[in-house]
Design an enzyme around this catalytic site. Structure first.
Site, PDB file in Angstrom:
ATOM      1  N   LYS A   3       0.722 -10.250 -15.447  1.00 49.16           N
ATOM      2  CA  LYS A   3       0.411 -10.593 -14.043  1.00 49.16           C
ATOM      3  C   LYS A   3       1.684 -10.805 -13.231  1.00 49.16           C
ATOM      4  O   LYS A   3       1.626 -11.083 -12.042  1.00 49.16           O
ATOM      5  CB  LYS A   3      -0.453 -11.858 -13.985  1.00 49.16           C
ATOM      6  CG  LYS A   3      -1.856 -11.675 -14.571  1.00 49.16           C
ATOM      7  CD  LYS A   3      -2.720 -12.863 -14.260  1.00 49.16           C
ATOM      8  CE  LYS A   3      -3.920 -12.993 -15.174  1.00 49.16           C
ATOM      9  NZ  LYS A   3      -5.006 -12.060 -14.883  1.00 49.16           N
TER      10      LYS A   3
ATOM     11  N   HIS B 295     -10.774 -20.649 -15.363  1.00 46.96           N
ATOM     12  CA  HIS B 295     -11.023 -19.343 -15.989  1.00 46.96           C
ATOM     13  C   HIS B 295     -11.629 -19.622 -17.368  1.00 46.96           C
ATOM     14  O   HIS B 295     -11.343 -20.652 -17.984  1.00 46.96           O
ATOM     15  CB  HIS B 295      -9.671 -18.636 -16.122  1.00 46.96           C
ATOM     16  CG  HIS B 295      -9.725 -17.226 -16.610  1.00 46.96           C
ATOM     17  ND1 HIS B 295      -9.873 -16.899 -17.934  1.00 46.96           N
ATOM     18  CD2 HIS B 295      -9.624 -16.042 -15.954  1.00 46.96           C
ATOM     19  CE1 HIS B 295      -9.857 -15.580 -18.072  1.00 46.96           C
ATOM     20  NE2 HIS B 295      -9.704 -15.033 -16.880  1.00 46.96           N
TER      21      HIS B 295
ATOM     22  N   CYS C 285     -14.343 -13.877 -14.764  1.00 41.40           N
ATOM     23  CA  CYS C 285     -14.188 -14.778 -15.923  1.00 41.40           C
ATOM     24  C   CYS C 285     -14.212 -16.239 -15.482  1.00 41.40           C
ATOM     25  O   CYS C 285     -13.425 -17.064 -15.969  1.00 41.40           O
ATOM     26  CB  CYS C 285     -12.905 -14.484 -16.697  1.00 41.40           C
ATOM     27  SG  CYS C 285     -12.831 -12.831 -17.344  1.00 41.40           S
TER      28      CYS C 285
ATOM     29  N   GLN D 272      -1.955 -17.730 -12.797  1.00 44.73           N
ATOM     30  CA  GLN D 272      -1.947 -17.181 -11.438  1.00 44.73           C
ATOM     31  C   GLN D 272      -0.820 -17.793 -10.604  1.00 44.73           C
ATOM     32  O   GLN D 272      -0.591 -17.358  -9.473  1.00 44.73           O
ATOM     33  CB  GLN D 272      -3.292 -17.463 -10.733  1.00 44.73           C
ATOM     34  CG  GLN D 272      -4.477 -16.779 -11.362  1.00 44.73           C
ATOM     35  CD  GLN D 272      -4.490 -15.269 -11.143  1.00 44.73           C
ATOM     36  OE1 GLN D 272      -3.755 -14.728 -10.314  1.00 44.73           O
ATOM     37  NE2 GLN D 272      -5.312 -14.575 -11.903  1.00 44.73           N
TER      38      GLN D 272
ATOM     39  N   ASP E  59      -2.704 -24.373 -16.818  1.00 45.20           N
ATOM     40  CA  ASP E  59      -2.905 -22.926 -16.889  1.00 45.20           C
ATOM     41  C   ASP E  59      -2.261 -22.337 -15.633  1.00 45.20           C
ATOM     42  O   ASP E  59      -2.841 -22.369 -14.551  1.00 45.20           O
ATOM     43  CB  ASP E  59      -4.411 -22.627 -16.950  1.00 45.20           C
ATOM     44  CG  ASP E  59      -4.692 -21.128 -16.821  1.00 45.20           C
ATOM     45  OD1 ASP E  59      -3.726 -20.338 -16.748  1.00 45.20           O
ATOM     46  OD2 ASP E  59      -5.880 -20.761 -16.792  1.00 45.20           O
TER      47      ASP E  59
HETATM   48  C1  LIG Z   1      -6.294 -18.567 -14.157  1.00 47.91           C
HETATM   49  C2  LIG Z   1      -6.276 -17.663 -15.350  1.00 47.91           C
HETATM   50  N1  LIG Z   1      -6.114 -18.188 -16.566  1.00 47.91           N
HETATM   51  C3  LIG Z   1      -6.072 -17.432 -17.666  1.00 47.91           C
HETATM   52  C4  LIG Z   1      -6.224 -16.060 -17.588  1.00 47.91           C
HETATM   53  C5  LIG Z   1      -6.187 -15.255 -18.839  1.00 47.91           C
HETATM   54  O1  LIG Z   1      -5.123 -14.384 -18.813  1.00 47.91           O
HETATM   55  P1  LIG Z   1      -5.026 -13.194 -19.880  1.00 47.91           P
HETATM   56  O2  LIG Z   1      -6.239 -12.332 -19.641  1.00 47.91           O
HETATM   57  O3  LIG Z   1      -3.761 -12.507 -19.551  1.00 47.91           O
HETATM   58  O4  LIG Z   1      -5.048 -13.805 -21.208  1.00 47.91           O
HETATM   59  C6  LIG Z   1      -6.403 -15.468 -16.340  1.00 47.91           C
HETATM   60  C7  LIG Z   1      -6.590 -14.000 -16.220  1.00 47.91           C
HETATM   61  O5  LIG Z   1      -7.162 -13.509 -15.277  1.00 47.91           O
HETATM   62  C8  LIG Z   1      -6.418 -16.285 -15.187  1.00 47.91           C
HETATM   63  O6  LIG Z   1      -6.591 -15.774 -13.964  1.00 47.91           O
END
Ligand SMILES: Cc1ncc(COP(=O)(O)O)c(C=O)c1O
Length: 413
Positions: free
Chosen positions: A228, A126, A370, A205, A202
């Site tokens: 989430k 992401h 993203c 998800q 990270d």
């Molecule tokens: C894999 C992953 N990392 C990071 C993020 C960033 O999360 P946030 O928008 O809550 O900061 C997302 C959000 O879609 C994500 O799917």
């Protein structure tokens, strides 16, 4: 409680938005990889706290403030248990996973990386786990290396030893928000450590959908977002090894993060306050605590089993019904795949697909999610993405499949 013992209909009934209808039809919410719906338990915990118990934390000696501080800290302890962290000092509350990753790059990265150092990322990250590193790379001249993907959308680890050779960090997703791929986290952490690198996961998800044990992973840092995982927006988490967090400089400066301030300078507060500058998300922490209780009560192994069977059902239903007219990205094997289905449908643009689905109240995301480098690798500018959570059932997948028929009719295909 086993998966079959969970009353999934009752779970769905816990989510008020899913009881709504638009134009007389129920809502089919398939966008939980984007953000999840909230159960009564979370909504009520936050509303009750604001209605009856709201007060500042840490700063005042009166009883209401002490009780609010306890509520905030008890949310931290719940998160600690939920991911099996060693101590609640290792849980830092941020604004979201994006801020969590920026904290790690901005604090640990800036303190430990110099020109010529290498950071290893993957092609399925992401933007939140790409752009902060690119910002530091531009500032410091660090080298970014990329783990490639197999045709099936898993990490291609054949070149991992070479990529990790001399690297300082391996930062990677535990589950792709586009492909649904679940990566071999413990294996990657071990490989990073064997090469003398830190492992940053990270898990934005992953944590909402799977049992998480940061000690079993043997990771160094893990990040995720409350919104989430049936919790509110406005709060995210960094988990880090205490000794690493202790040695890091603060990320943001201001109130709450100091032990003392003089005209000549300041000293930092102990963990985790050192990384929680300013008035924290108090109400949101209460909501996150309630979300963790809600998920823990159902059992994360049950959540995973429920979603795995729904994902199998979706993969089978959509491919049997639409054959070559649908391309679903990512692994077919649901042992290494979560409930995220990015797809191309005939040659209809994903935004048009999502608009047609919306006419049937089927909510999916269309776009680059993203993850533009991954989109480029897949040779597309966008995909449609349906994603499931604990409140979905097979009727939602059937509704998606039926609504896609509508897209064919409208576009005359
Ligand atoms: C894999 C992953 N990392 C990071 C993020 C960033 O999360 P946030 O928008 O809550 O900061 C997302 C959000 O879609 C994500 O799917």
């Amino acid at each position: 409680m086993s998966n079959s013992a969970v009353d999934w209909k009752a779970v769905r009934a816990d989510f008020p938005v899913l009881q709504r209808s638009i134009d007389g039809s129920p809502i089919v919410y398939l966008d939980s990889a984007n953000t999840s719906q909230k159960p009564h338990a979370v909504i009520d915990a936050m509303a009750n706290f604001m209605r009856h118990d709201y007060a500042p934390i840490n700063r005042s000696a009166y009883r209401m403030a002490a009780a609010a501080t306890d509520a905030y800290e008890s949310a931290r302890a719940k998160v600690q248990r939920f991911i099996n962290a060693r101590s609640s000092s290792e849980i830092v509350f941020t604004k979201n996973a994006t801020e969590s990753l920026n904290l790690l790059v901005g604090s640990w990265g800036r303190a430990n990386l110099a020109t010529g150092d290498a950071v290893v990322l993957t092609h399925m990250e992401h933007h939140a786990n790409i752009v902060p590193w690119q910002m530091l790379a531009a500032e410091r001249g660090i080298e970014l290396r990329w783990i490639p993907l197999t045709r099936d959308g898993e990490l291609d680890l054949t070149s991992l030893p070479a990529l990790l050779d001399g690297a300082k960090v391996l930062s990677f997703t535990a589950m792709s928000n586009v492909l649904g791929t679940i990566t071999p986290v413990a294996h990657l952490c071990r490989a990073a450590h064997d090469a003398g690198a830190l492992a940053i996961v990270d898990a934005c998800q992953y944590v909402p959908h799977n049992p998480t044990d940061v000690q079993a992973w043997d990771a160094d840092f893990v990040t995720f977002s409350s919104h989430k995982m049936v919790g509110p927006t406005g709060i995210g988490v960094v988990w880090g090894r205490e000794e690493l967090l202790d040695a890091m400089p603060p990320f943001l400066g201001g109130g709450n993060m100091i032990s003392d301030v003089r005209l000549e300078g300041f000293t930092c507060a102990e963990l985790p306050a050192k990384f929680e500058a300013g008035t924290p998300p108090i109400v949101e922490a209460v909501g996150l605590g309630a979300a963790v209780d809600y998920l823990a009560n159902i059992g994360m192994a049950n959540v995973r089993a429920h979603e795995r069977s729904l994902t199998d059902y979706a993969l089978t239903t959509l491919t049997e019904r639409y054959g070559d007219d649908i391309t679903i990205h990512g692994p077919r094997n649901t042992e290494v795949r979560g409930g995220v289905l990015s797809f191309a449908f005939r040659d209809i643009h994903p935004h048009d697909v999502s608009q047609v689905l919306d006419e049937k109240n089927v909510c999916v995301r269309a776009g680059h999610h993203c993850a533009k480098p991954l989109m480029r690798l897949l040779g597309v500018t966008a995909t449609s993405r349906a994603s499931v959570y604990l409140y979905n059932d097979e009727s939602d997948i059937d509704a998606l499949a039926d609504a896609l028929d509508g897209a064919s009719d409208i576009f005359g295909l």
